[in-house]
Design a protein around this motif. Structure first.
Motif, PDB file in Angstrom:
ATOM      1  N   GLN A  10       3.734  20.052  -9.773  1.00  3.54           N
ATOM      2  CA  GLN A  10       5.039  20.516  -9.319  1.00  3.54           C
ATOM      3  C   GLN A  10       5.998  19.341  -9.276  1.00  3.54           C
ATOM      4  N   PRO A  88      14.073  24.148 -14.323  1.00  2.00           N
ATOM      5  CA  PRO A  88      13.273  25.266 -13.804  1.00  2.00           C
ATOM      6  C   PRO A  88      12.748  26.185 -14.912  1.00  2.00           C
ATOM      7  N   SER A 122      10.956  22.945  -9.715  1.00  2.00           N
ATOM      8  CA  SER A 122      11.771  23.571  -8.678  1.00  2.00           C
ATOM      9  C   SER A 122      13.200  23.066  -8.741  1.00  2.00           C
TER      10      SER A 122
END
Length: 123
Positions: A10, A88, A122
């Protein structure tokens, strides 16, 4: 040849990741190596490919070209995908794959696939 992808994770938008795909089995340099990705609810799509010699490189459209770089280390039997300026919309499971013959971006032309590594970007 067997493939093992790693390096996903991530990251925030604008960040970078480097994916690795280690190959075992037959001579690595005999294969074209490709990276593909599959976002939730979407079809698997081509990202980049590199010939066994490293002389030919092929990227998908402008969505990744200029931000992603594919490379190989034949001594380590490993292909890499360096991803910069992540967005994203780059969120997907990334797969490495191998094929014989000519370099290609066609999913169906690749006969050997790794297990995939998840990249989450993100905002």
């Amino acid at each position: 040849v067997q493939l093992q992808a790693s390096g996903g994770g991530q990251v925030q938008a604008g960040g970078s990741l480097r994916l690795s795909c280690a190959a075992s089995g037959r001579t690595f340099s005999n294969y074209v190596m490709g990276w593909f990705r599959q976002a939730p609810g979407k079809e698997r799509e081509f990202v980049a490919a590199i010939s066994g010699s490293g002389d030919n490189i092929y990227y998908a459209d402008s969505s990744v070209k200029g931000r992603f770089t594919i490379s190989t280390d034949n001594a380590k039997n490993t292909v890499y995908l360096r991803m910069n300026s992540l967005k994203p919309e780059d969120t997907a499971v990334y797969y490495c794959a191998a094929k014989s013959g000519f370099i290609s971006g066609t999913v169906g032309s690749y006969s050997v696939w790794g297990q995939g590594t998840l990249v989450t970007v993100s905002s």
